[in-house]
Design a protein around this motif. Structure first.
Motif, PDB file in Angstrom:
ATOM      1  N   UNK A  81       0.791  -1.222   0.000  1.00 48.79           N
ATOM      2  CA  UNK A  81       0.000   0.000   0.000  1.00 48.79           C
ATOM      3  C   UNK A  81       0.823   1.272   0.000  1.00 48.79           C
ATOM      4  N   UNK A  82       1.990   1.251   0.634  1.00 46.34           N
ATOM      5  CA  UNK A  82       2.823   2.453   0.662  1.00 46.34           C
ATOM      6  C   UNK A  82       3.343   2.775  -0.736  1.00 46.34           C
ATOM      7  N   UNK A  83       3.796   1.763  -1.458  1.00 50.21           N
ATOM      8  CA  UNK A  83       4.218   2.008  -2.838  1.00 50.21           C
ATOM      9  C   UNK A  83       3.055   2.509  -3.678  1.00 50.21           C
ATOM     10  N   UNK A  84       1.858   1.979  -3.437  1.00 51.02           N
ATOM     11  CA  UNK A  84       0.691   2.418  -4.200  1.00 51.02           C
ATOM     12  C   UNK A  84       0.349   3.873  -3.870  1.00 51.02           C
ATOM     13  N   UNK A  85       0.505   4.252  -2.598  1.00 54.89           N
ATOM     14  CA  UNK A  85       0.272   5.650  -2.206  1.00 54.89           C
ATOM     15  C   UNK A  85       1.272   6.581  -2.889  1.00 54.89           C
ATOM     16  N   UNK A  86       2.535   6.151  -2.981  1.00 51.09           N
ATOM     17  CA  UNK A  86       3.558   6.969  -3.635  1.00 51.09           C
ATOM     18  C   UNK A  86       3.206   7.194  -5.099  1.00 51.09           C
ATOM     19  N   UNK A  87       2.758   6.144  -5.775  1.00 52.78           N
ATOM     20  CA  UNK A  87       2.390   6.291  -7.180  1.00 52.78           C
ATOM     21  C   UNK A  87       1.152   7.173  -7.339  1.00 52.78           C
ATOM     22  N   UNK A  88       0.185   6.998  -6.444  1.00 55.13           N
ATOM     23  CA  UNK A  88      -1.017   7.831  -6.501  1.00 55.13           C
ATOM     24  C   UNK A  88      -0.669   9.299  -6.307  1.00 55.13           C
ATOM     25  N   UNK A  89       0.253   9.576  -5.378  1.00 52.49           N
ATOM     26  CA  UNK A  89       0.677  10.960  -5.141  1.00 52.49           C
ATOM     27  C   UNK A  89       1.272  11.555  -6.407  1.00 52.49           C
ATOM     28  N   UNK A 216      10.301  -8.571   4.200  1.00 49.16           N
ATOM     29  CA  UNK A 216       9.910  -9.784   3.490  1.00 49.16           C
ATOM     30  C   UNK A 216       9.474 -10.878   4.462  1.00 49.16           C
ATOM     31  N   UNK A 217      10.193 -11.028   5.566  1.00 50.95           N
ATOM     32  CA  UNK A 217       9.858 -12.076   6.529  1.00 50.95           C
ATOM     33  C   UNK A 217       8.514 -11.822   7.207  1.00 50.95           C
ATOM     34  N   UNK A 218       8.305 -10.602   7.656  1.00 51.12           N
ATOM     35  CA  UNK A 218       7.087 -10.271   8.404  1.00 51.12           C
ATOM     36  C   UNK A 218       5.917  -9.941   7.485  1.00 51.12           C
ATOM     37  N   UNK A 221       5.004  -3.692   5.510  1.00 56.10           N
ATOM     38  CA  UNK A 221       5.619  -2.670   4.672  1.00 56.10           C
ATOM     39  C   UNK A 221       6.372  -1.614   5.465  1.00 56.10           C
ATOM     40  N   UNK A 222       5.907  -1.291   6.681  1.00 59.28           N
ATOM     41  CA  UNK A 222       6.521  -0.215   7.454  1.00 59.28           C
ATOM     42  C   UNK A 222       7.945  -0.541   7.886  1.00 59.28           C
ATOM     43  N   UNK A 223       8.298  -1.811   7.887  1.00 58.91           N
ATOM     44  CA  UNK A 223       9.655  -2.186   8.302  1.00 58.91           C
ATOM     45  C   UNK A 223      10.707  -1.696   7.314  1.00 58.91           C
ATOM     46  N   UNK A 224      10.309  -1.361   6.099  1.00 63.01           N
ATOM     47  CA  UNK A 224      11.278  -0.817   5.142  1.00 63.01           C
ATOM     48  C   UNK A 224      11.851   0.502   5.661  1.00 63.01           C
ATOM     49  N   UNK A 225      11.025   1.321   6.297  1.00 62.82           N
ATOM     50  CA  UNK A 225      11.530   2.558   6.887  1.00 62.82           C
ATOM     51  C   UNK A 225      12.543   2.262   7.988  1.00 62.82           C
TER      52      UNK A 225
END
Length: 266
Positions: A81-89, A216-218, A221-225
């Motif tokens: 969802x975070x990547x999708x939000x970035x593209x939507x922005x 990837x393990x969990x 998405x927020x763990x990327x930050x």
């Protein structure tokens, strides 16, 4: 500061395909799709400049347009969802100060959760990303633990430091607590609410980074930050007597319908 709420939604969910179009019956006896109820939750937030549904699926887009939502089509290659939000922005031109990600599986999110999150980000200009956390009571902690015992991936939990910045998020129940609690007793476990507020620069940077091993393990998405050393501010929100649960598994439908009916949500 202008605020955009993006509701990312995809049809091809690994755990629950077609989830955004699953219907939930509220107190009025009327069945509404999950994406419609998520849209209604977003529209209840005051002080927001725009709300959009971001999807790569025509079925979701058609359903959303059918109840009057603004839709932004995004690539099927978005990993979360975070990547999708970035593209939507970017598709919208990027003219916003704060972007809120209200994930499409959290129709019980109260408006004040989002308002409190945006207010905290405004008050702390050094913070680039923020997310709400809710202290669990005994009943909710028991439900989280039951999910894990039965092999279901239920809600996510969060631990954070004295500065409020996240230390870790997990689909396991953390921290470990050997205590027993009454139904309404507060516990040391915090349920992570699936909402994020980002500064646009942080959101765009996220989209450029590859997934890390913890993400990837969990499957979080927020763990990327966190893996990139970007602090994520955890904002404790108050339930005010409301129950909160996300639709993660088919078994959650009845649970959420019961909560909608108990709250008198139509």
């Amino acid at each position: 500061m202008s605020v955009l709420i993006v509701i990312p939604a995809r049809y091809a969910s690994t755990r629950y395909p077609g989830k955004p179009l699953v219907t939930l019956t509220g107190a009025s006896g009327v069945a509404k799709s999950l994406i419609r109820r998520s849209w209604d939750a977003a529209m209840a937030v005051e002080g927001v400049d725009d709300v959009v549904v971001a999807t790569d699926d025509d079925r979701i887009a058609d359903a959303a347009r059918g109840f009057g939502a603004k839709v932004v089509m995004t690539a099927s290659t978005c990993a979360n969802g975070t990547e999708r939000c970035a593209e939507a922005l970017d598709n919208l031109g990027g003219d916003y100060d704060i972007v809120v990600n209200l994930q499409g599986d959290a129709p019980l999110t109260p408006a004040w959760f989002i308002s409190d999150l945006v207010a905290r980000l405004r008050a702390q200009p050094q913070a680039d990303v923020a997310t709400p956390v809710l202290r669990t009571q005994g009943q909710m902690l028991a439900a989280l633990l039951q999910d894990r015992r039965e092999g279901r991936v239920g809600g996510t939990t969060a631990v954070f430091g004295v500065d409020g910045n996240a230390l870790y998020f997990s689909k396991e129940v953390i921290p470990f607590t050997p205590g027993t609690y009454g139904l309404t007793d507060p516990t040391p476990v915090f349920h992570h609410v699936g909402v994020y507020a980002y500064r646009p620069a942080a959101l765009r940077a996220y989209a450029r980074w590859p997934q890390g091993p913890l993400e990837q393990l969990e499957g979080l998405e927020q763990l990327r930050f966190l893996e990139r050393g970007v602090p994520m501010l955890c904002v404790e929100v108050a339930a005010k007597g409301r129950e909160f649960w996300e639709l993660n598994n088919p078994e959650d439908v009845l649970k959420i319908e019961t909560m909608l009916q108990q709250m008198g949500q139509p």
